[in-house]
Write a protein that holds these residues in place. Structure first.
Motif, PDB file in Angstrom:
ATOM      1  N   GLN A 172      15.598  79.940  22.067  1.00  0.00           N
ATOM      2  CA  GLN A 172      14.811  79.047  22.920  1.00  0.00           C
ATOM      3  C   GLN A 172      15.279  77.601  22.754  1.00  0.00           C
ATOM      4  N   LYS A 173      15.573  77.203  21.504  1.00  0.00           N
ATOM      5  CA  LYS A 173      16.102  75.865  21.256  1.00  0.00           C
ATOM      6  C   LYS A 173      17.468  75.709  21.908  1.00  0.00           C
ATOM      7  N   ASN A 174      18.280  76.746  21.831  1.00  0.00           N
ATOM      8  CA  ASN A 174      19.597  76.731  22.462  1.00  0.00           C
ATOM      9  C   ASN A 174      19.457  76.581  23.968  1.00  0.00           C
ATOM     10  N   LEU A 175      18.519  77.297  24.544  1.00  0.00           N
ATOM     11  CA  LEU A 175      18.296  77.239  25.988  1.00  0.00           C
ATOM     12  C   LEU A 175      17.829  75.846  26.408  1.00  0.00           C
ATOM     13  N   ASP A 176      16.951  75.235  25.614  1.00  0.00           N
ATOM     14  CA  ASP A 176      16.482  73.887  25.917  1.00  0.00           C
ATOM     15  C   ASP A 176      17.643  72.889  25.918  1.00  0.00           C
ATOM     16  N   THR A 177      18.551  73.049  24.965  1.00  0.00           N
ATOM     17  CA  THR A 177      19.706  72.150  24.879  1.00  0.00           C
ATOM     18  C   THR A 177      20.633  72.326  26.070  1.00  0.00           C
ATOM     19  N   ILE A 178      20.882  73.569  26.462  1.00  0.00           N
ATOM     20  CA  ILE A 178      21.732  73.833  27.631  1.00  0.00           C
ATOM     21  C   ILE A 178      21.098  73.253  28.888  1.00  0.00           C
ATOM     22  N   ALA A 179      19.784  73.420  29.028  1.00  0.00           N
ATOM     23  CA  ALA A 179      19.086  72.873  30.189  1.00  0.00           C
ATOM     24  C   ALA A 179      19.217  71.352  30.241  1.00  0.00           C
ATOM     25  N   ASN A 180      19.129  70.698  29.077  1.00  0.00           N
ATOM     26  CA  ASN A 180      19.273  69.245  29.030  1.00  0.00           C
ATOM     27  C   ASN A 180      20.682  68.824  29.406  1.00  0.00           C
ATOM     28  N   ASN A 181      21.683  69.593  28.960  1.00  0.00           N
ATOM     29  CA  ASN A 181      23.068  69.291  29.329  1.00  0.00           C
ATOM     30  C   ASN A 181      23.260  69.370  30.834  1.00  0.00           C
ATOM     31  N   LEU A 182      22.762  70.435  31.439  1.00  0.00           N
ATOM     32  CA  LEU A 182      22.932  70.617  32.887  1.00  0.00           C
ATOM     33  C   LEU A 182      22.157  69.561  33.672  1.00  0.00           C
TER      34      LEU A 182
ATOM     35  N   GLY B 242      28.103  58.479  30.897  1.00  0.00           N
ATOM     36  CA  GLY B 242      28.160  58.318  29.443  1.00  0.00           C
ATOM     37  C   GLY B 242      27.449  59.387  28.647  1.00  0.00           C
ATOM     38  N   PHE B 243      26.811  60.366  29.320  1.00  0.00           N
ATOM     39  CA  PHE B 243      26.083  61.402  28.572  1.00  0.00           C
ATOM     40  C   PHE B 243      27.061  62.292  27.815  1.00  0.00           C
ATOM     41  N   LYS B 244      26.660  62.691  26.599  1.00  0.00           N
ATOM     42  CA  LYS B 244      27.488  63.552  25.769  1.00  0.00           C
ATOM     43  C   LYS B 244      26.797  64.894  25.549  1.00  0.00           C
ATOM     44  N   THR B 245      27.557  65.953  25.672  1.00  0.00           N
ATOM     45  CA  THR B 245      27.034  67.312  25.564  1.00  0.00           C
ATOM     46  C   THR B 245      26.407  67.560  24.192  1.00  0.00           C
ATOM     47  N   GLY B 246      25.211  68.137  24.204  1.00  0.00           N
ATOM     48  CA  GLY B 246      24.558  68.533  22.975  1.00  0.00           C
ATOM     49  C   GLY B 246      24.891  69.968  22.612  1.00  0.00           C
ATOM     50  N   ARG B 247      24.898  70.265  21.347  1.00  0.00           N
ATOM     51  CA  ARG B 247      25.187  71.623  20.884  1.00  0.00           C
ATOM     52  C   ARG B 247      24.275  71.970  19.717  1.00  0.00           C
ATOM     53  N   VAL B 248      23.774  73.204  19.715  1.00  0.00           N
ATOM     54  CA  VAL B 248      22.931  73.698  18.628  1.00  0.00           C
ATOM     55  C   VAL B 248      23.813  74.441  17.628  1.00  0.00           C
ATOM     56  N   ASN B 249      23.684  74.104  16.360  1.00  0.00           N
ATOM     57  CA  ASN B 249      24.418  74.792  15.301  1.00  0.00           C
ATOM     58  C   ASN B 249      23.454  75.698  14.535  1.00  0.00           C
ATOM     59  N   PHE B 250      23.797  76.990  14.447  1.00  0.00           N
ATOM     60  CA  PHE B 250      22.929  77.980  13.824  1.00  0.00           C
ATOM     61  C   PHE B 250      23.401  78.301  12.403  1.00  0.00           C
ATOM     62  N   GLN B 251      22.468  78.840  11.616  1.00  0.00           N
ATOM     63  CA  GLN B 251      22.819  79.358  10.301  1.00  0.00           C
ATOM     64  C   GLN B 251      21.931  80.561   9.992  1.00  0.00           C
ATOM     65  N   ASP B 252      22.481  81.497   9.216  1.00  0.00           N
ATOM     66  CA  ASP B 252      21.662  82.628   8.801  1.00  0.00           C
ATOM     67  C   ASP B 252      20.721  82.189   7.697  1.00  0.00           C
TER      68      ASP B 252
ATOM     69  N   VAL C  89      28.106  79.726  31.191  1.00  0.00           N
ATOM     70  CA  VAL C  89      28.446  80.855  30.317  1.00  0.00           C
ATOM     71  C   VAL C  89      27.531  80.854  29.086  1.00  0.00           C
ATOM     72  N   ASN C  90      27.325  79.668  28.507  1.00  0.00           N
ATOM     73  CA  ASN C  90      26.427  79.564  27.356  1.00  0.00           C
ATOM     74  C   ASN C  90      25.007  79.955  27.726  1.00  0.00           C
ATOM     75  N   LEU C  91      24.607  79.629  28.945  1.00  0.00           N
ATOM     76  CA  LEU C  91      23.269  79.979  29.410  1.00  0.00           C
ATOM     77  C   LEU C  91      23.086  81.489  29.463  1.00  0.00           C
ATOM     78  N   MET C  92      24.084  82.185  30.004  1.00  0.00           N
ATOM     79  CA  MET C  92      24.000  83.652  30.093  1.00  0.00           C
ATOM     80  C   MET C  92      24.022  84.284  28.701  1.00  0.00           C
ATOM     81  N   THR C  93      24.833  83.718  27.794  1.00  0.00           N
ATOM     82  CA  THR C  93      24.898  84.245  26.428  1.00  0.00           C
ATOM     83  C   THR C  93      23.557  84.079  25.713  1.00  0.00           C
ATOM     84  N   ALA C  94      22.947  82.887  25.862  1.00  0.00           N
ATOM     85  CA  ALA C  94      21.647  82.648  25.232  1.00  0.00           C
ATOM     86  C   ALA C  94      20.580  83.574  25.800  1.00  0.00           C
ATOM     87  N   GLN C  95      20.637  83.804  27.102  1.00  0.00           N
ATOM     88  CA  GLN C  95      19.658  84.690  27.739  1.00  0.00           C
ATOM     89  C   GLN C  95      19.784  86.115  27.223  1.00  0.00           C
TER      90      GLN C  95
END
Length: 266
Positions: free
Chosen positions: A16-26, A33-43, A235-241
């Protein structure tokens, strides 16, 4: 306890956090001047345990007993949010105070509360006091006084600002735009309005002149567009979904298995 329910829940929360970030990018696809955001995950932390029948190994050597133990994860979490500071497209605007940074570097601005922030947005303007500032009215540091009664303003690639006032035959230098760089710009904390502040990860700013020591140059009459790649984001959106959907399937399967266990006595 059925850990799969909790593990799948962490997967849903992270996606859900990943999806929110992708939505903000789009949503900021055309924001200069906007810079793409990315979520970094960890186990998440691993839980140690023993497989079934481990009691039978209690008489075995200690190293065999240690080998029989197993570990399983407890899900996923968001490690950090980062910005990708790759160059966006340079768009020609012919605006006198539109200045794009070609290469590394940030403008330093002074916020209303006296603190300093850093920006890649170069749609500059002259504030009520005659100083160069950001569109939001945050004055550039160091302060460069342009004035209001001017005929032309020229901003050189090396940051020098030349102003020709009405009634003068030639332009004179009124200051130089300095820039700041960071050891790790991906660690900058976004504030909104294309502003960032330093963090422990990014390190403190290193000041320099445009074109020197790896600092980018300035281009008057251009603006840097967003660096969002729409195809990659889709592509990231479909992967997150799909990842979110798989976590939902795990919860459904775990729920069905629990229902089967509860119905064994019936």
């Amino acid at each position: 306890m059925n850990d799969s329910l909790y593990i799948a829940a962490t997967g849903m929360q992270a996606q859900q956090k990943n999806l929110d970030t992708i939505a903000n990018n789009l949503a900021n696809l055309t924001t200069p001047g906007f810079k793409t955001g990315r979520v970094n995950f960890q186990d998440m932390v691993y839980r140690m345990g023993q497989p079934a029948g481990a009691e039978a190994l209690s008489l075995a050597p200690s190293n065999a007993s240690a080998a029989s133990s197993d570990a399983h994860g407890t899900g996923v979490s968001v490690l950090s949010m980062s910005q990708q500071f790759t160059m966006g497209e340079m768009k020609k605007t012919d605006g006198v105070l539109d200045v794009a940074i070609s290469g590394a570097g940030f403008f330093e601005v002074s916020l209303p509360d006296g603190t300093r922030a850093y920006s890649r947005g170069g749609a500059l303007q002259v504030n009520a006091d005659g100083f160069l500032s950001s569109p939001e009215g945050n004055m550039l540091k160091p302060g460069i006084h342009i004035g209001s009664d001017v005929k032309s303003v020229s901003i050189m690639a090396d940051g020098k600002v030349m102003v020709q006032a009405n009634g003068q035959n030639s332009a004179s230098e009124v200051g130089t735009i300095d820039m700041s760089t960071f050891a790790d710009p991906t660690g900058l904390t976004p504030l909104g309005q294309n502003l960032y502040k330093p963090s422990a990860k990014s390190g403190e700013p290193v000041f320099g002149r445009p074109g020197e020591n790896g600092v980018g140059t300035l281009a008057q009459g251009f603006t840097e567009m967003s660096n969002v790649n729409m195809i990659n984001e889709m592509v990231n959106l479909m992967t997150a979904q799909r990842a979110y959907e798989m976590s939902v399937k795990v919860i459904q399967a775990s729920d069905e298995m629990l229902a089967m266990s509860n119905n064994l006595r019936k």
